[in-house]
Design an enzyme around this catalytic site. Structure first.
Site, mmCIF file in Angstrom:
data_model
loop_
_atom_site.group_PDB
_atom_site.id
_atom_site.type_symbol
_atom_site.label_atom_id
_atom_site.label_comp_id
_atom_site.label_asym_id
_atom_site.label_seq_id
_atom_site.Cartn_x
_atom_site.Cartn_y
_atom_site.Cartn_z
ATOM 1 N N ASP A 159 0.842 -1.190 0.000
ATOM 2 C CA ASP A 159 0.000 0.000 0.000
ATOM 3 C C ASP A 159 0.874 1.235 0.000
ATOM 4 O OD1 ASP A 159 -2.415 1.472 0.024
ATOM 5 O OD2 ASP A 159 -2.237 1.790 2.179
ATOM 6 N N GLU B 101 -1.251 -1.454 -6.211
ATOM 7 C CA GLU B 101 -2.459 -0.771 -6.675
ATOM 8 C C GLU B 101 -2.185 -0.185 -8.051
ATOM 9 O OE1 GLU B 101 -4.704 1.386 -3.096
ATOM 10 O OE2 GLU B 101 -2.720 2.168 -3.517
ATOM 11 N N ASP C 151 -3.155 1.407 6.876
ATOM 12 C CA ASP C 151 -2.393 1.105 5.660
ATOM 13 C C ASP C 151 -2.079 -0.386 5.550
ATOM 14 O OD1 ASP C 151 -2.390 3.759 4.877
ATOM 15 O OD2 ASP C 151 -0.496 4.215 5.877
#
Ligand SMILES: [Zn+2]
Length: 256
Positions: A34, A118, A216
């Site tokens: 993340d 991501e 996170d």
């Protein structure tokens, strides 16, 4: 040859004859990554990696240069000098980021057969999702803007660093849709905006769950799970996730 931030660079392309290993040394291992606000990189294993890319002095100087730039006349020698000085600061920031990305990527791919990131091209960059910490003072917005720009650029560099490092370990780099990763409970799957109590604290609001985690780390766990789902579709799923066209900006938002 190229010129960046007032410096010249010479690049060599070298064939090292290295072939990616057919299989990672630790098959079956995986990690979700993340993009943190305070730490550049947060993993699903609960590791936090970060370092300041810009010093306090550089930040102050850069802001002053921005103001000077706004006042300077287009095409003037002063304007040119200001732009050069800004470029020098940013190239130092860029060097630190490059070192950081290469080191972190090498360390993480050595221990993981799959790295899940991501896909930020489809991230909705709303203020609420980014968790900017407000501070008093009139330069807050400008400062937040600079921080954001640094973090965003860093993410792209990190992705490149992972792709490069993965060639030597046989690690698979998978990109997933980041929608709801910060709001979903990694333990039970319940999604609500209220789950993320603050920039750092995640606490599930589902009855009977109450899962608590660093926000996170919880997001990184969701990213890892999404990577497993994509990789279960085989290579087709991976290449599709990488080449996917950006979807509408509304996708990452919470349904009301
Ligand atoms: Zn839960």
């Amino acid at each position: 040859m190229s010129r960046k931030g007032g410096r010249w660079f010479v690049s060599f392309l070298v064939d090292d004859h290295a072939a990616p290993p057919g299989q990672h040394a630790m098959p079956g291992t995986a990690v979700g990554i993340d993009r943190g606000v305070k730490n550049a990189v947060v993993t699903s294993d609960g590791d936090f990696h970060g370092r300041p890319f810009i010093t306090a002095g550089e930040r102050v100087r850069y802001r002053r240069l921005q103001q000077r730039l706004a006042r300077s006349k287009r095409g003037s020698a002063n304007r040119h000098k200001t732009i050069t000085a800004m470029g020098r600061i940013m190239s130092r920031v860029s060097d630190r980021r490059g070192d950081f990305c290469a080191q972190i990527a090498a360390r993480i791919v050595a221990r993981n057969a799959m790295v899940v990131l991501e896909d930020l091209r489809i991230k909705n960059m709303s203020a609420g999702a980014s968790g900017t910490v407000a501070e008093p003072g009139h330069n807050v917005r400008q400062k937040a803007g600079l921080n954001r720009a640094i973090l965003d650029k860093g993410w792209h560099r990190l992705e490149l660093a992972f792709t490069n490092a993965a060639r030597y370990t046989g690690t698979r780099v998978v990109k997933v849709n980041p929608a709801y990763t910060s709001q979903r409970c990694s333990a039970c799957g319940f999604v609500t905006e209220g789950n993320r109590e603050s920039q750092a604290v995640f606490r599930c609001k589902a009855a009977g769950c109450g899962h608590r985690d660093h926000a996170d780390v919880n997001a990184a766990k969701n990213i890892k799970a999404a990577g497993h789902a994509v990789s279960a579709c085989g290579d087709l799923g991976t290449s599709r996730s990488v080449k996917q066209e950006p979807v509408s900006r509304a996708t990452g938002r919470t349904p009301s």
